[in-house]
Design an enzyme around this catalytic site. Structure first.
Site, PDB file in Angstrom:
ATOM      1  N   GLY A 199       0.827  -1.201   0.000  1.00 52.10           N
ATOM      2  CA  GLY A 199       0.000   0.000   0.000  1.00 52.10           C
ATOM      3  C   GLY A 199       0.856   1.242   0.000  1.00 52.10           C
ATOM      4  O   GLY A 199       2.047   1.167   0.305  1.00 52.10           O
ATOM      5  N   LYS A 204     -11.705 -11.221 -16.054  1.00 50.27           N
ATOM      6  CA  LYS A 204     -12.066 -11.390 -17.467  1.00 50.27           C
ATOM      7  C   LYS A 204     -11.561 -12.715 -18.058  1.00 50.27           C
ATOM      8  O   LYS A 204     -12.299 -13.428 -18.726  1.00 50.27           O
ATOM      9  CB  LYS A 204     -11.500 -10.218 -18.267  1.00 50.27           C
ATOM     10  CG  LYS A 204     -11.930 -10.199 -19.717  1.00 50.27           C
ATOM     11  CD  LYS A 204     -13.278  -9.548 -19.844  1.00 50.27           C
ATOM     12  CE  LYS A 204     -13.761  -9.526 -21.277  1.00 50.27           C
ATOM     13  NZ  LYS A 204     -15.024  -8.795 -21.370  1.00 50.27           N
ATOM     14  N   GLU A 209       4.015 -11.127  -6.174  1.00 54.24           N
ATOM     15  CA  GLU A 209       2.887 -11.278  -7.097  1.00 54.24           C
ATOM     16  C   GLU A 209       3.161 -10.726  -8.491  1.00 54.24           C
ATOM     17  O   GLU A 209       2.417 -11.005  -9.420  1.00 54.24           O
ATOM     18  CB  GLU A 209       1.632 -10.605  -6.512  1.00 54.24           C
ATOM     19  CG  GLU A 209       1.657  -9.080  -6.409  1.00 54.24           C
ATOM     20  CD  GLU A 209       2.320  -8.538  -5.139  1.00 54.24           C
ATOM     21  OE1 GLU A 209       3.234  -9.214  -4.620  1.00 54.24           O
ATOM     22  OE2 GLU A 209       1.942  -7.445  -4.696  1.00 54.24           O
ATOM     23  N   CYS A 225       5.207  -6.280   1.555  1.00 51.69           N
ATOM     24  CA  CYS A 225       5.576  -4.856   1.550  1.00 51.69           C
ATOM     25  C   CYS A 225       4.918  -4.115   2.717  1.00 51.69           C
ATOM     26  O   CYS A 225       5.214  -4.377   3.869  1.00 51.69           O
ATOM     27  CB  CYS A 225       5.238  -4.244   0.194  1.00 51.69           C
ATOM     28  SG  CYS A 225       6.045  -2.659  -0.074  1.00 51.69           S
ATOM     29  N   TYR A 226       3.959  -3.227   2.458  1.00 55.41           N
ATOM     30  CA  TYR A 226       3.270  -2.544   3.564  1.00 55.41           C
ATOM     31  C   TYR A 226       2.678  -3.571   4.530  1.00 55.41           C
ATOM     32  O   TYR A 226       2.692  -3.373   5.741  1.00 55.41           O
ATOM     33  CB  TYR A 226       2.161  -1.640   3.029  1.00 55.41           C
ATOM     34  CG  TYR A 226       1.528  -0.790   4.115  1.00 55.41           C
ATOM     35  CD1 TYR A 226       2.031   0.470   4.405  1.00 55.41           C
ATOM     36  CD2 TYR A 226       0.452  -1.271   4.863  1.00 55.41           C
ATOM     37  CE1 TYR A 226       1.478   1.238   5.422  1.00 55.41           C
ATOM     38  CE2 TYR A 226      -0.105  -0.520   5.879  1.00 55.41           C
ATOM     39  CZ  TYR A 226       0.403   0.737   6.156  1.00 55.41           C
ATOM     40  OH  TYR A 226      -0.146   1.483   7.171  1.00 55.41           O
TER      41      TYR A 226
END
Ligand code: XMP
Length: 512
Positions: free
Chosen positions: A51, A368, A170, A78-79
């Site tokens: 974030g 999608k 990711e 991370c955050y």
């Protein structure tokens, strides 16, 4: 299933993608959902995203406390790593080396997170994007990898099964990132990875039956992937309780309307009302050249026609919609400010409230490409499943300026030739959208010994991941020359062809 708590990273959706690719179901919720919702979700593992905030600022986001007491594995990215360490008694500080982009971690000790992927002593490439870093670990944690800017690049509490990584596993720029995520899912969390499209199909059919009961469902078909997949799935669940309405605006591409009718009525035997509303739409669009007025007119007429047809069918309780997951993720926004309307999309927006129908949205959990996979699973032909996106207002926004039947006919022919050549060259699936635009300019040419004064046409083809940004497709000149020659020779009314090489931004994909 896995719960992803979103702290507002640009790439949170990629975490979900990686997990689902591993065959595990997951959902994204904002970090602020609160303990009760986390417990109710009953996750088998939790992932805290990255974030933009700084843990060191007062009032910055924190994970719900329930996350630490569920007894399930937690991975902080991370955050997410930083708030995990801060909340569990460690310390985060602003780093003196900020790391953005490619970085390297030195693997120090073995860890379940990278077992079978990385070995101690190795230096591995990762992708970082951080200013702050963990400065002191909470009790129970050890450091298993370091980097120049992050002495605590990977930390682990093996007993509680809490893991924190400063980098982003990711993204594709972390080469073994997906293997690390799989380790977290399978090795650490003991999940099994049986979530397949076949399983999803069966689950959805059950869910639709439970929701709809003996009620009637209506579904607006557009010829696009989403509404087609939704319709076939709902038909599988409730059969003839579903009626599809296909409003033919007269603004479809060549042959498309007939294709929809044949596929649904003849192939799938789904009750289909085909409304030929071309006269109505083209009549109301006469003299209209402003793109926003075109969109609003088409949107309004669509709702009117749909409404009228639905009333004729009578007694419908449910409206099916092909809403996708990216439209429903509760997003975390730190910037707030109002965004500017570039184009007013989504022509069927007002339908549900107006018609007082309950929504059936069987694709709400899917991305999608998962919808495409489900379409293949349901046996929809490749020509439908792999279809490029097509805007609701159709060819109306590909004829800049005033629309006439004559112009539409000319455009359809050019567009058809262009797409045929793209398919023949095997390029269709590599392109996000390709289409011709009929320009409201006539130019002088010479054909045989005669002078011509005909329309110019622009060809557009872009690559994109989500339609938000795009780049033009780099066709080779031989290909473009072939298409141009064919269009000019075969389409009466066009004597000049250009290729649009604008990216988005600053351009948009469509011309209007
Ligand atoms: P732009 O032109 O804004 O397009 O770069 C981004 C994507 O949205 C599609 N598009 C529309 N879709 N109604 C729609 O349903 C619209 O009014 C509309 N305008 C653009 C466009 O085809 C591209 O995929």
């Amino acid at each position: 299933r896995v719960l992803i708590l979103d702290f507002g990273s640009q790439v949170t959706q990629l975490i979900a993608r990686r997990i689902r690719e591993a065959g595990v179901y997951c959902e994204i919720l904002p970090f602020s959902v609160g303990d009760e919702r986390v417990r109710a979700f009953a996750p088998r593992a939790v992932i805290l995203s990255g974030g933009p905030a700084s843990v060191t600022e007062a009032g910055s986001p924190r994970a719900p406390e329930a996350v630490w007491t569920l007894g399930v594995p937690v991975l902080g990215i991370c955050y997410g790593q930083q708030t995990m360490c801060e909340q569990l008694g460690g310390k985060v500080e602003p780093g003196d080396t900020r790391e953005f982009g490619r970085a390297f971690v030195d693997v120090r000790e073995p860890c379940a997170l990278f077992e079978g992927v990385w070995t101690p002593g190795a230096r591995e490439q990762v992708w970082m994007s951080h200013g702050d870093r963990v400065a002191r670990l909470p009790d129970g944690f050890r450091t298993v990898a370091t980097s120049e800017g992050a002495p605590f690049a990977i930390v682990a509490d093996d007993v509680r099964r809490f893991y924190g990584v400063q980098f982003h596993p990711e993204v594709v720029h972390t080469p073994h990132g997906d293997a690390l995520i799989r380790n977290f899912l399978f090795g650490v969390s003991g999940l099994s990875g049986g979530w397949t499209m076949a399983a999803y199909r069966a689950q959805s059919v059950e869910k639709i039956r439970a929701q709809v009961g003996t009620g009637k469902v209506i579904c607006g078909l557009s010829g696009g992937v989403d509404s087609s997949v939704a319709a076939v799935l709902i038909h599988e669940a409730v059969g003839e309780q579903l009626t599809c309405i296909f409003v033919d605006t007269g603004l479809m591409r060549a042959g498309e309307a007939q294709e929809v009718v044949t596929l649904f009525r003849d192939h799938y035997n789904i009750p289909l009302v085909h409304v030929d509303a071309a006269d109505l739409f083209l009549g109301e669009l006469e003299g209209v050249s402003d793109p926003e007025v075109k969109r609003k007119t088409i949107g309004r007429l669509f709702i009117e026609v749909f409404d009228r047809e639905a009333a004729k069918i009578g007694g419908a309780e449910f409206l099916a919609q092909g809403t996708l997951y990216p439209d429903v993720i509760e997003s975390v926004s730190f910037t707030g400010g109002p965004s500017v309307t570039i184009k007013s999309h989504h022509n069927v927006g007002g339908l549900p409230e107006r018609m007082k129908l309950k929504l059936v949205e069987p694709l709400r959990e899917l991305f999608k490409d998962e919808v495409r996979a489900l379409g293949r699973e349901l046996g929809l032909p490749h020509s439908f499943v792999g279809r490029h996106p097509f805007p609701g207002p159709g060819l109306a926004i590909r004829v800049p300026g005033e629309i006439t039947r004559e112009k539409l006919e000319i455009l359809r022919k050019a567009d058809q030739i262009y797409l045929e050549e793209i398919r023949n060259a095997g390029l269709y699936d590599a392109i996000w959208q390709a289409f011709a635009v009929l320009l409201p300019v006539r130019t002088v040419g010479v054909m045989g010994d005669g002078r011509t004064y005909d329309y110019a046409c622009a060809l557009r083809a872009v690559t994109s991941v989500d339609g938000m940004t795009a780049d033009y497709y780099p066709f080779d000149h031989g290909f473009l020359g072939r298409v141009a020659t064919r269009i000019i020779n075969e389409v009466r009314g066009i004597n000049r062809v250009t290729y649009d090489i604008t990216s988005k931004p600053p351009g948009t994909i469509e011309w209007e």
